[in-house]
Each structure stands twice: as structure tokens, then as C-alpha cells.
Design an enzyme around this catalytic site. Structure first.
Site: not given
Ligand code: AMP
Length: 276
Positions: A24-25, A30, A54, A143, A178, A180
Site C-alpha cells: 500500500g501507500a 506501484h 517481514q 527491491d 518509496s 518510506r
Molecule cells: P512495497 O509496497 O514497497 O512492498 O512495493 C511493492 C512493489 O512495488 C514491489 O515489487 C517493489 O519492488 C515495487 N516498487 C517499490 N518502489 C518502486 C519504484 N520506485 N519503482 C518501481 N517499483 C517499485
């Protein structure tokens, strides 16, 4: 339990389904995954689940950003067919016993700083695959070790899902998007630019020692900034195994960095091509 595939009425011959797992977020990164997923399948499902498994005991699980209403709007705007957002109690039985082990590969690089992290990632991803039953799943190169570990799990456990990697989306100044990033103060954000700047400097070179020296110099300088960058690791690794590459390595490698700025831990990476 009804799978997402069944809920969407996608039976045999009735179209393909791609899953984009997220916590999310949702941001532009995404969104780019969702768009790529649409190129690979007739329907896209997005999962939104902040996976307690995790996160380490001293990590940011409780304060991780949760913006569910805005996330639903993003999914609607991107034409997502189904959003799967289970509660933690629905995902994990109180007496659960069995989980996925990420093996030795889960203990190196990012895994050495986050014990148990990749076991938690792989366990939730396998569960999401079983619950949603997608043909394809899209993960970000942002990631990179997570992506490599999921490819490893799919190969080792014969998981019937095609894994697609998506390029990292960045701010115009280079900072990788991100969830974060919203923790960063304006001063933190200036220091945080050193991660992507270091990777860019490293990628101008073609030999491991030079790549690491050039990237390391940028990070050393940021360690003197206010607030300082506190480096966890800068590693040049094989894209599939995440073991360190030596001077004899030819072809692609991943230059990966993790560092803390203020209270925020950030990771980033680029693919570099090594030549002798
Ligand atoms: P997360 O919500 O941070 O767990 O990320 C969900 C998915 O989005 C994961 O497959 C991440 O690798 C991908 N993701 C996060 N940040 C980026 C970004 N800046 N560019 C492309 N994919 C991203």
C-alpha cells in the site's frame, strides 16, 4: 476459500490474471507495475497487505504508512479489476507452523541486516499466489534481492506463476520512489540523494574495483553531511544469486546500496555491465 481468480470469474480460457503485490501507500512506482501488469494479462489484481512477518522487532511495522482510501482510488484510476486487502488475522492462523525458508541466499546482503525478512516475504508471496492464483506477478527491480529471491522460490518450488521484473521509477533528481520517502525531512532528503548519486557514479565504470571506489566516494562524502548518511552496505553482486562478483565477472551485475538517513532506512540499486 474463493480465489481472486474465481471471484473475477476467470475460468479456463476466460482470460489471464496478473498480480501486483504491494504494502500500500501506493506511488508512481506501484502505478508503473500495474501498467506493466496490464501489458501481460487481461485482468490485474493488486494486493495491499503490510506483512508483519517481514518486519524485524525494531523495524517500522506499526508506523508504516497506511493510506487505504487513496490506494483504492489509484487502483480504480489504473483500471485494476480486484484489490485484495486482507487483515493480518485472515492471513495468518494463530497456530500456524509452516513457512517458506529463503535459505542461505536470504541471509546475505540485505538479509544480513534484516534477519528473517526474506522468509517473511517469500511466505506471504506464496500465500498471495495461492489465494489469488495469478498467471503472472509483477515485482519492482527497486527491491532487487526480493525479485531474485522470488524467482528462486518459483524455480525451486515449481510455482506456476510467471515473474516479471519492472524498472525502478525515480524522482527527477534521482531519488527512487518509496513509501518510506514520506518519513524524510527536507534535510534528510538532501542527504538521501547520495544513494542514487553514488549508484550513478559507480555505473560510469566497468570494473568492480572502480565501480565500488567511485560509488563509495559519494557515500563517504554524504557520511559527513548533516544529517549524515549511515551506510549499511554497498555491494556489487550477481543479479541471480546476490553473491559478490569478482574481477573475473563479465556481463550484468547489480550495484546495491542500503543506508540510513535520520530514522529512515533506504535501499536502491542499478544494473551495471562489467567488461574487462
Ligand atoms: P512495497 O509496497 O514497497 O512492498 O512495493 C511493492 C512493489 O512495488 C514491489 O515489487 C517493489 O519492488 C515495487 N516498487 C517499490 N518502489 C518502486 C519504484 N520506485 N519503482 C518501481 N517499483 C517499485
Amino acid at each position: 476459500m474463493l480465489s481472486a481468480r474465481a471471484a473475477l470469474g476467470i475460468g479456463p480460457g476466460a482470460g489471464t490474471l496478473a498480480l501486483v503485490p504491494t504494502m500500500g501507500a501506493l506511488h508512481e512506482g506501484h502505478r508503473s507495475l500495474i501498467r506493466l501488469a496490464r501489458e501481460h494479462a487481461d485482468h490485474v489484481a493488486v494486493s495491499i497487505f503490510v506483512n508483519p512477518l517481514q518486519f524485524g522487532p525494531n523495524e517500522d511495522f506499526s508506523r508504516y504508512p497506511r493510506t487505504f482510501d487513496a490506494d483504492l482510488e489509484v487502483c480504480a484510476a489504473e483500471g485494476v479489476s480486484l484489490v485484495f486487502a486482507p487483515a493480518a488475522e485472515e492471513m495468518y492462523l494463530p497456530d500456524r507452523q509452516v513457512s517458506v525458508s529463503s535459505g542461505q541466499m536470504g541471509t546475505i546482503v540485505e538479509g544480513s541486516f534484516r534477519p528473517g525478512h526474506f522468509d517473511g516475504v517469500l511466505t506471504v508471496v506464496l500465500k498471495l499466489f495461492n489465494l489469488v492464483q495469478p498467471d503472472t506477478a509483477v515485482f519492482g527491480q527497486k527491491d532487487a534481492q526480493q525479485l531474485a529471491m522470488i524467482r528462486r522460490m518459483v524455480a525451486d518450488l515449481n510455482v506456476p506463476v510467471t515473474v516479471v521484473g519492472a524498472p525502478t521509477v525515480r524522482e527527477p533528481d534521482g531519488l527512487a520512489l518509496s513509501s518510506r520517502n514520506r518519513y524524510l525531512s527536507p534535510a534528510d532528503r538532501v542527504t538521501a540523494l547520495a544513494l542514487s548519486a553514488a549508484l550513478r557514479e559507480g555505473a560510469r565504470h566497468a570494473r568492480p574495483a572502480e565501480i565500488l571506489r567511485a560509488a563509495g566516494a559519494v557515500l563517504d562524502e554524504a557520511a559527513q553531511a548533516e544529517p549524515p548518511l549511515v551506510l549499511d552496505y554497498l555491494s556489487l553482486v550477481d543479479p541471480a544469486t546476490f553473491t559478490a562478483v569478482g574481477d573475473d565477472h563479465q556481463g550484468e551485475a547489480i550495484l546495491a546500496v542500503a543506508a540510513r538517513v535520520g530514522g529512515t532506512r533506504l535501499i536502491d540499486n542499478v544494473i551495471v555491465t562489467l567488461t574487462h
